[in-house]
Design a protein around this motif. Structure first.
Motif, mmCIF file in Angstrom:
data_model
loop_
_atom_site.group_PDB
_atom_site.id
_atom_site.type_symbol
_atom_site.label_atom_id
_atom_site.label_comp_id
_atom_site.label_asym_id
_atom_site.label_seq_id
_atom_site.Cartn_x
_atom_site.Cartn_y
_atom_site.Cartn_z
ATOM 1 N N PRO A 1 17.477 -35.588 -18.854
ATOM 2 C CA PRO A 1 18.547 -36.102 -19.728
ATOM 3 C C PRO A 1 18.370 -35.733 -21.208
ATOM 4 O O PRO A 1 18.546 -36.574 -22.083
ATOM 5 N N LYS B 1 23.713 -41.098 -13.241
ATOM 6 C CA LYS B 1 24.164 -39.849 -13.864
ATOM 7 C C LYS B 1 23.926 -38.647 -12.950
ATOM 8 O O LYS B 1 24.799 -37.856 -12.708
ATOM 9 N N GLY C 1 23.026 -31.691 -18.139
ATOM 10 C CA GLY C 1 23.463 -30.339 -17.830
ATOM 11 C C GLY C 1 22.729 -29.243 -18.595
ATOM 12 O O GLY C 1 22.702 -28.106 -18.153
ATOM 13 N N ASP C 2 22.148 -29.577 -19.741
ATOM 14 C CA ASP C 2 21.425 -28.535 -20.492
ATOM 15 C C ASP C 2 20.179 -28.111 -19.739
ATOM 16 O O ASP C 2 19.905 -26.918 -19.568
ATOM 17 N N VAL D 1 4.109 -28.509 -1.740
ATOM 18 C CA VAL D 1 4.315 -29.111 -3.056
ATOM 19 C C VAL D 1 5.701 -28.730 -3.577
ATOM 20 O O VAL D 1 6.077 -27.557 -3.569
ATOM 21 N N HIS D 2 6.453 -29.720 -4.015
ATOM 22 C CA HIS D 2 7.794 -29.506 -4.579
ATOM 23 C C HIS D 2 8.724 -28.745 -3.626
ATOM 24 O O HIS D 2 9.496 -27.885 -4.032
#
Lengths: 173, 289
Positions: free
Chosen positions: B51, B202, B45-46, B219-220
């Motif tokens: 992670p 997660k 979440g940060d 891209v992306h």
């Protein structure tokens, strides 16, 4: 993705934005071309931020005899980028020095301590810094080993891996 | 082998060996992946889909300090885990002042900081004579995966493969059997749903890239409801899906391109060339290996 805001005595807020290739299209779609000039880094004849600032500093020094002050939020720029800039400014000073033992300072980085950076000051409804809890990174494998170790204490660890049943990973936590 | 294949104490010892070699009295870490690795902790979440948690860390010859918000170390097991490794937790904002006081306490003190993995706020308080700017000790440790880490990667791909198989069966059924079209957004929701059923899941490891037809070349690309770009998959177009999951024991990132109808000759030609390139890279022997 570094953004560069600059203004010169002649053009008040002449915006420039530099970005890497994957954002070129996105940036072209989002930027108002009347205000922003997209500096496509690594494209021919497009200066890097360092080269751009150093040239700007040299010109500024030659016409004003004073150092260009480059505002930078120290928390959002890498130490290596700041070093690259400082080294380039020093080299530019040497290039134009009349006395080789007394190079002028063409630019200084001003970290604007105590002042908000200019993006933060217009960022509405900015969320607070996240404070999500850490979790201990116990590997699934370790749990499986813990499970087995009570009954299979003589099995060497490397030999155990092929026989680990996934279900132990899932249920032993 | 207690955590992730190597304990915090062992990692700290390795860092201190490096410090002795470099004659450094303090090692400073600002990159979040370095910190997560060093302390055998993860966070959610940060930073979206990553992670890691927001923190700094320092290691001296007699202290290990984690600088972060106290909320982050509140869970009992986290607090106990850090305490057992003698890690001191201090407020996030104290790191720069602490580096300064370390330098002030002895003019011969030296700070080891990888300039390319730190912000300028930390480096600017260290005089050049007191700075060791070199690759930090965690970087090479992370580069060489131990047995537990490698096994974690394999397990992550086993469960992720199961999720992908469920998804592929669903997609084929929807397009070929039911004969309907499926939006890029629905594809993301269903695929992520199958991943979420896997043990230890997660979150996704990056926003799913599901591009139908020409969107596969962006891209992306990230599909969104209401976007002008949003496309629907049917039997006439290919789809590129690049997606992955964060699991307790590993991360995945899988890219596949499908065509569920009859592909054009041009498409087959290009697909084959890319495939040949992939096989070529895959069978290459790494120089020096």
């Amino acid at each position: 993705m570094p953004y560069l805001f600059s203004h010169s005595p002649r053009y008040f807020f002449q915006h420039n934005i530099s970005s890497t290739y994957r954002y070129f299209n996105e940036a072209t779609l989002r930027l108002d071309a009347n205000h922003w000039e997209l500096m496509k880094q690594s494209q021919p004849k497009v200066p890097t931020i360092t080269k751009y600032l150093t040239d700007l500093a040299t010109t500024h020094y030659q016409s004003n005899k004073s150092a260009l002050r480059v505002g930078m939020d120290a928390y959002v720029h890498s130490a290596s980028f700041a070093k690259e800039l400082n080294d380039a400014f020093a080299a530019a000073g040497k290039d134009i020095a009349e006395d080789e033992n007394d190079s002028p300072v063409v630019a200084v980085i001003d970290t604007l301590d105590g002042k908000p950076n200019i993006v933060d000051s217009i960022w509405e409804e900015r969320p607070p810094l996240p404070k999500n809890p850490f979790r201990v990174h116990v590997s699934c494998i370790q749990n499986a080993l813990d499970y087995h170790s009570s009954s299979l204490s003589f099995v060497l660890i490397p030999h155990l891996f092929p026989f680990i049943d996934l279900k132990y990973c899932f249920f032993s936590q | 082998m207690k955590y992730a294949g190597m304990s915090v104490e062992d990692k700290v010892s390795k860092i201190r060996e490096g410090m002795t070699e470099k004659k450094a009295t303090l090692a400073v870490f600002g990159a979040l992946d370095d910190i997560a690795y060093l302390f055998n902790v993860r966070c959610m979440g940060d930073i979206e889909t990553c992670p890691v948690g927001i923190a700094y860390a320092t290691v001296s010859h007699d202290e290990v300090t984690l600088y972060c918000d106290e909320e982050k170390v509140k869970p009992d097991d986290v607090a106990a885990h850090l305490q057992s490794a003698n890690v001191v937790v201090k407020p996030y904002d104290n790191v720069v002042l602490d580096v300064q006081s370390h330098l002030a306490s002895n003019t011969r003190n030296k700070v080891w900081l990888d300039n390319s993995r730190s912000n300028y706020a930390v480096s600017r308080v260290i005089p050049e004579a007191n700075l060791v700017d070199a690759q930090n000790a965690v970087t090479p440790m992370k580069a060489c995966k131990n047995t537990a880490e490698m096994e974690g990667m394999r397990q992550a791909h086993i469960v992720d493969g199961a999720a992908m198989a469920h998804f592929m069966a669903w997609l084929e059924h929807a397009i070929v059997v039911e004969g309907r079209s499926v939006s890029e957004v629905e594809i993301d929701l269903v695929l992520t749903g199958y991943r979420a059923q896997q043990p230890g899941f997660k979150e996704v490891s990056f926003p799913t890239i599901a591009g139908v037809g020409a969107n596969g070349a962006i891209v992306h690309y990230r599909a969104a409801e209401g976007s002008d770009l949003l496309k629907y998959l049917d039997r006439n177009q290919p789809i590129l899906i690049d997606s992955g999951g964060q699991y307790e024991y590993g991360t995945t990132d899988v890219t596949r391109t499908w065509h569920l109808g009859e592909a054009t000759d041009e498409f087959k030609e290009m697909y084959t060339r890319v495939l040949k390139g992939n096989i070529g890279v895959d069978t290459m022997i790494f120089p020096g290996a």
